[in-house]
Design a protein around this motif. Structure first.
Motif, PDB file in Angstrom:
ATOM      1  N   LEU A 185     -38.053  38.791 -48.576  1.00 23.47           N
ATOM      2  CA  LEU A 185     -37.802  39.523 -49.817  1.00 23.47           C
ATOM      3  C   LEU A 185     -37.678  38.512 -50.943  1.00 23.47           C
ATOM      4  N   LEU A 186     -38.445  38.694 -51.993  1.00 25.54           N
ATOM      5  CA  LEU A 186     -38.424  37.790 -53.146  1.00 25.54           C
ATOM      6  C   LEU A 186     -37.870  38.498 -54.368  1.00 25.54           C
ATOM      7  N   MET A 187     -36.906  37.864 -55.037  1.00 25.72           N
ATOM      8  CA  MET A 187     -36.429  38.311 -56.333  1.00 25.72           C
ATOM      9  C   MET A 187     -37.067  37.454 -57.425  1.00 25.72           C
ATOM     10  N   VAL A 188     -37.723  38.110 -58.377  1.00 30.64           N
ATOM     11  CA  VAL A 188     -38.259  37.417 -59.553  1.00 30.64           C
ATOM     12  C   VAL A 188     -38.168  38.379 -60.726  1.00 30.64           C
ATOM     13  N   HIS A 189     -37.663  37.902 -61.850  1.00 30.72           N
ATOM     14  CA  HIS A 189     -37.349  38.793 -62.967  1.00 30.72           C
ATOM     15  C   HIS A 189     -38.582  39.523 -63.493  1.00 30.72           C
ATOM     16  N   GLU A 190     -39.657  38.794 -63.731  1.00 30.33           N
ATOM     17  CA  GLU A 190     -40.851  39.387 -64.324  1.00 30.33           C
ATOM     18  C   GLU A 190     -41.805  39.894 -63.239  1.00 30.33           C
ATOM     19  N   PRO A 191     -42.210  41.160 -63.295  1.00 28.11           N
ATOM     20  CA  PRO A 191     -42.993  41.738 -62.204  1.00 28.11           C
ATOM     21  C   PRO A 191     -44.463  41.342 -62.143  1.00 28.11           C
TER      22      PRO A 191
END
Length: 286
Positions: free
Chosen positions: A195-201
């Motif tokens: 699972l990756l969290m990154v602000h900009e989609p």
């Protein structure tokens, strides 16, 4: 003279009663009602890579509170009670805690509210562009640290349940940080659910070639204002293609984009209620 879209938006959405073309009621609804109409979106995430030990594991994401711009500590406190009511196993914040870090007064209650948030397997966060903006990088990190959240900045950890695990990775902000996807995913076995969290989609188009199963993003605010037959009125850079909800990309990556909690630039929401997202992991082994 031809008017640019951005200029048009500033003029139309600048506080006139005709903001939505439906008069004073529409203005009042978008300004005072819908921004407080919190939704919870629930998604089931099924994968053969999710171990049976994580069947029905609850991951809760919230994003883009933008404290200081028409969203205050009392509203955050109420949000914390709602989040705790779901009893999440894992709590993830995908950036933009404060709207303008250099002018926000950081009340002592802020850390207290962040500490109140509970998750059995931990609380994690990533930087958004507003967190880095206005010299806020160190201040926001200090507040989140005190609030019990662990930063994932181009790195990952393993979420464990007995001998089973999955990978949780976090990327630095794309616009104002120094994102390094290679570093964030370094040494994660390809057979491990990631699972990756990154602000900009929108960077999902580039990152889908990596062994990532699920990307959680915010930043878009869902466009904040949506008009029938027209669509999204305001979409920021790196959130112009993927704006809200679930997208299944060509190479198999599942992207989920949150509408977020607060507002920015314009204090309106229309047909675009604020939201938190609850993900229920499902194992094929159960």
């Amino acid at each position: 003279m031809k008017m640019s879209r951005r200029t048009f938006l500033k003029r139309v959405l600048s506080g006139t009663a005709g903001i939505l073309g439906i008069g004073a009621f529409g203005y009042s609804y978008a300004r005072y009602l819908e921004p407080h109409m919190l939704q919870t979106k629930t998604y089931s995430i099924t994968s053969e890579k999710i171990p049976g030990a994580f069947h029905n594991f609850k991951v809760l994401q919230f994003s883009d509170t933008h404290l200081g711009f028409h969203y205050d500590i009392n509203q955050l406190n109420k949000l914390s009670e709602t989040i705790n009511g779901y009893e999440p196993d894992l709590l993830l914040f995908t950036g933009d805690l404060v709207d303008k870090p250099h002018t926000y007064d950081y009340p002592v209650e802020l850390v207290q509210v962040l500490r109140k948030l509970e998750a059995k397997r931990g609380k994690y966060w990533i930087y958004g562009n507003h967190d880095h903006g206005g010299y806020g990088t160190d201040k926001i990190r200090d507040v989140m640290d005190q609030g019990g959240f662990q930063l994932l900045q181009n790195e990952h950890i393993l979420i464990r349940n007995g001998s089973a695990s999955f990978a949780l990775a976090g990327l630095d902000d794309v616009m104002l940080g120094k994102p390094d996807i290679e570093k964030a995913l370094n040494r994660i076995p390809e057979d491990l659910f990631t699972l990756l969290m990154v602000h900009e989609p929108d960077v999902a188009d580039d990152y889908q070639r990596y062994p990532i199963d699920l990307q959680l993003s915010g930043h878009s605010h869902g466009g904040q204002v949506q008009l029938p037959f027209y669509g999204y009125m305001v979409t920021p850079p790196y959130a112009e293609k993927y704006v809200e909800g679930h997208y299944r990309l060509e190479q198999g990556l599942d992207l989920y984009v949150s509408r977020g909690i607060g507002t920015t630039r314009l204090p309106y929401r229309f047909l675009c209620q604020p939201e938190i997202s609850l993900f229920l992991l499902k194992s094929n082994d159960s």
